[in-house]
Design a protein around this motif. Sequence first.
Motif, PDB file in Angstrom:
ATOM      1  N   GLY A   1     -61.228 -28.553-125.382  1.00  9.82           N
ATOM      2  CA  GLY A   1     -61.964 -29.367-124.730  1.00  9.82           C
ATOM      3  C   GLY A   1     -63.075 -29.169-124.649  1.00  9.82           C
ATOM      4  N   VAL A   2     -64.106 -28.751-125.538  1.00 12.95           N
ATOM      5  CA  VAL A   2     -65.092 -28.229-124.679  1.00 12.95           C
ATOM      6  C   VAL A   2     -65.970 -29.305-125.773  1.00 12.95           C
ATOM      7  N   THR A   3     -66.367 -30.348-125.257  1.00 14.62           N
ATOM      8  CA  THR A   3     -67.685 -31.008-125.485  1.00 14.62           C
ATOM      9  C   THR A   3     -69.444 -30.881-126.109  1.00 14.62           C
ATOM     10  N   LEU A   4     -69.374 -31.466-127.163  1.00 19.59           N
ATOM     11  CA  LEU A   4     -71.399 -30.750-127.079  1.00 19.59           C
ATOM     12  C   LEU A   4     -71.858 -31.628-127.547  1.00 19.59           C
ATOM     13  N   GLY A   5     -72.346 -32.778-127.120  1.00 13.53           N
ATOM     14  CA  GLY A   5     -72.438 -34.629-127.031  1.00 13.53           C
ATOM     15  C   GLY A   5     -73.847 -35.129-126.730  1.00 13.53           C
ATOM     16  N   GLY A   6     -73.752 -35.758-127.048  1.00 14.00           N
ATOM     17  CA  GLY A   6     -75.433 -36.793-126.312  1.00 14.00           C
ATOM     18  C   GLY A   6     -74.930 -37.767-125.505  1.00 14.00           C
ATOM     19  N   THR A   7     -76.139 -38.161-125.014  1.00 11.53           N
ATOM     20  CA  THR A   7     -76.198 -38.940-124.056  1.00 11.53           C
ATOM     21  C   THR A   7     -76.748 -40.448-124.304  1.00 11.53           C
ATOM     22  N   SER A   8     -77.611 -40.440-126.014  1.00  6.18           N
ATOM     23  CA  SER A   8     -78.363 -41.797-126.009  1.00  6.18           C
ATOM     24  C   SER A   8     -77.635 -42.047-127.249  1.00  6.18           C
ATOM     25  N   TRP A   9     -77.817 -42.998-126.904  1.00  7.40           N
ATOM     26  CA  TRP A   9     -78.010 -43.804-129.053  1.00  7.40           C
ATOM     27  C   TRP A   9     -78.841 -43.876-129.769  1.00  7.40           C
ATOM     28  N   LYS A  10     -80.578 -42.828-129.021  1.00  3.38           N
ATOM     29  CA  LYS A  10     -81.305 -43.343-130.148  1.00  3.38           C
ATOM     30  C   LYS A  10     -81.428 -42.471-130.605  1.00  3.38           C
ATOM     31  N   GLU A  11     -81.770 -42.590-132.356  1.00  2.00           N
ATOM     32  CA  GLU A  11     -81.909 -41.541-133.514  1.00  2.00           C
ATOM     33  C   GLU A  11     -82.625 -40.642-132.723  1.00  2.00           C
ATOM     34  N   GLY A  12     -82.680 -38.887-133.870  1.00  2.00           N
ATOM     35  CA  GLY A  12     -83.564 -38.199-133.230  1.00  2.00           C
ATOM     36  C   GLY A  12     -82.159 -36.814-132.673  1.00  2.00           C
ATOM     37  N   LYS A  13     -82.820 -36.128-131.887  1.00  2.00           N
ATOM     38  CA  LYS A  13     -82.217 -34.516-131.435  1.00  2.00           C
ATOM     39  C   LYS A  13     -82.101 -35.621-130.117  1.00  2.00           C
ATOM     40  N   ARG A  14     -79.832 -35.482-130.291  1.00  3.12           N
ATOM     41  CA  ARG A  14     -79.368 -36.034-129.222  1.00  3.12           C
ATOM     42  C   ARG A  14     -78.919 -35.409-128.557  1.00  3.12           C
ATOM     43  N   HIS A  15     -78.498 -33.982-128.857  1.00  6.34           N
ATOM     44  CA  HIS A  15     -77.093 -33.079-128.424  1.00  6.34           C
ATOM     45  C   HIS A  15     -77.866 -31.897-128.349  1.00  6.34           C
ATOM     46  N   PRO A  16     -77.060 -31.120-127.590  1.00 12.59           N
ATOM     47  CA  PRO A  16     -77.209 -29.693-127.242  1.00 12.59           C
ATOM     48  C   PRO A  16     -77.463 -28.292-128.460  1.00 12.59           C
ATOM     49  N   THR A  17     -78.819 -27.793-127.334  1.00 14.64           N
ATOM     50  CA  THR A  17     -79.186 -26.529-128.321  1.00 14.64           C
ATOM     51  C   THR A  17     -78.517 -25.066-128.095  1.00 14.64           C
ATOM     52  N   LEU A  18     -77.466 -24.421-128.350  1.00 13.87           N
ATOM     53  CA  LEU A  18     -77.395 -23.125-127.237  1.00 13.87           C
ATOM     54  C   LEU A  18     -77.935 -22.258-128.373  1.00 13.87           C
ATOM     55  N   GLY A  19     -78.641 -21.066-127.763  1.00 16.36           N
ATOM     56  CA  GLY A  19     -78.767 -19.789-127.906  1.00 16.36           C
ATOM     57  C   GLY A  19     -77.660 -19.316-128.477  1.00 16.36           C
ATOM     58  N   ASN A  20     -78.283 -17.553-128.329  1.00 10.24           N
ATOM     59  CA  ASN A  20     -77.171 -16.272-128.746  1.00 10.24           C
ATOM     60  C   ASN A  20     -76.287 -16.122-127.641  1.00 10.24           C
ATOM     61  N   ASN A  21     -74.745 -15.232-128.078  1.00 15.46           N
ATOM     62  CA  ASN A  21     -74.152 -14.487-126.745  1.00 15.46           C
ATOM     63  C   ASN A  21     -73.383 -14.989-125.486  1.00 15.46           C
ATOM     64  N   ILE A  22     -73.755 -16.891-126.248  1.00 13.18           N
ATOM     65  CA  ILE A  22     -73.236 -17.990-124.769  1.00 13.18           C
ATOM     66  C   ILE A  22     -71.414 -18.252-125.381  1.00 13.18           C
ATOM     67  N   VAL A  23     -70.907 -18.618-123.870  1.00 13.41           N
ATOM     68  CA  VAL A  23     -69.764 -18.513-123.739  1.00 13.41           C
ATOM     69  C   VAL A  23     -69.568 -20.495-122.521  1.00 13.41           C
ATOM     70  N   VAL A  24     -68.600 -20.996-122.815  1.00 12.26           N
ATOM     71  CA  VAL A  24     -68.858 -22.674-122.619  1.00 12.26           C
ATOM     72  C   VAL A  24     -66.947 -23.041-122.386  1.00 12.26           C
ATOM     73  N   GLY A  25     -66.753 -22.395-121.116  1.00  7.43           N
ATOM     74  CA  GLY A  25     -65.580 -22.573-120.872  1.00  7.43           C
ATOM     75  C   GLY A  25     -64.319 -23.968-121.442  1.00  7.43           C
TER      76      GLY A  25
END
Length: 261
Positions: free
Chosen positions: A109-133
């Motif tokens: 059920g995790v979403t790595l989503g965008g908040t804009s319809w503009k082109e370019g970088k729209r989604h998250p960047t996750l580093g190392n050793n991350i847990v998303v519940g």
Amino acid sequence: MTEKISRWERIKEDISCVFDRDPAARNVFEIVTTYPGVHALQFHRLSHWLWRSNWKWLAKFISSISRWLTGIEIHPGAKIGRRFFIDHGMGVVIGETAEIGDDVTLYHGVTLGGTSWKEGKRHPTLGNNIVVGAGAKVLGPITLNDGARIGSNAVVVKDVASGDTVVGVPGRVVKTNLSEDEKQRQKLAQSVGFDAYGTSSKTMDPVALAIHGLIQHVHAMDKRVDVMCKTIHRLGGELPDVEMPDLEGCDIYKDNEENKS
């Protein structure tokens, strides 16, 4: 973000990391044949290579097949590092410009989503050793720095510093009281202070802390009013006798423990 290794070595890492993060995993054959998170990742490795080679339609087509088979939607443009693991998997969505580092774990059920319809970088960047519940939403071109933990159903729209744990809607940083030994074991997502869904038995919810502080303030004010009333009575004044509710022993942490039991 990742060093170059052979495709076969990468596949072996993708499979072997499951043993570290899923105690139900029994053998390699079971993982290869029954784990949709592993299947979706291998489909993505292929579709991402096609995407970078400018075979856009074919990349999207393979991505769609993967979604039908696994219930996991990963855009072929997303960049994913080594030893990435999606547990359970159903309903996971990863957007086109998402970037994921090494040793990251996502639950269903995790979403790595965008908040804009503009082109370019729209989604998250996750580093190392991350847990998303499970059920968490990480939205927009934000950064989750190394070691961050996102609790179940949290909605995160701001950067998260290294090692922070975020819970709630909207996401709030909470503090965890962990020993050095527990911090070491946390690397395998098996420490005492952290469970599989991004929360901890030792996590201090800031909302609960705020309510607890208000209760303490009410107690203090109640004692002061009681002293004032006694002083007024002693000086011959009269006050209406109003029965107040007893807040003595009101403890949200004690109540929570009773509810759990």
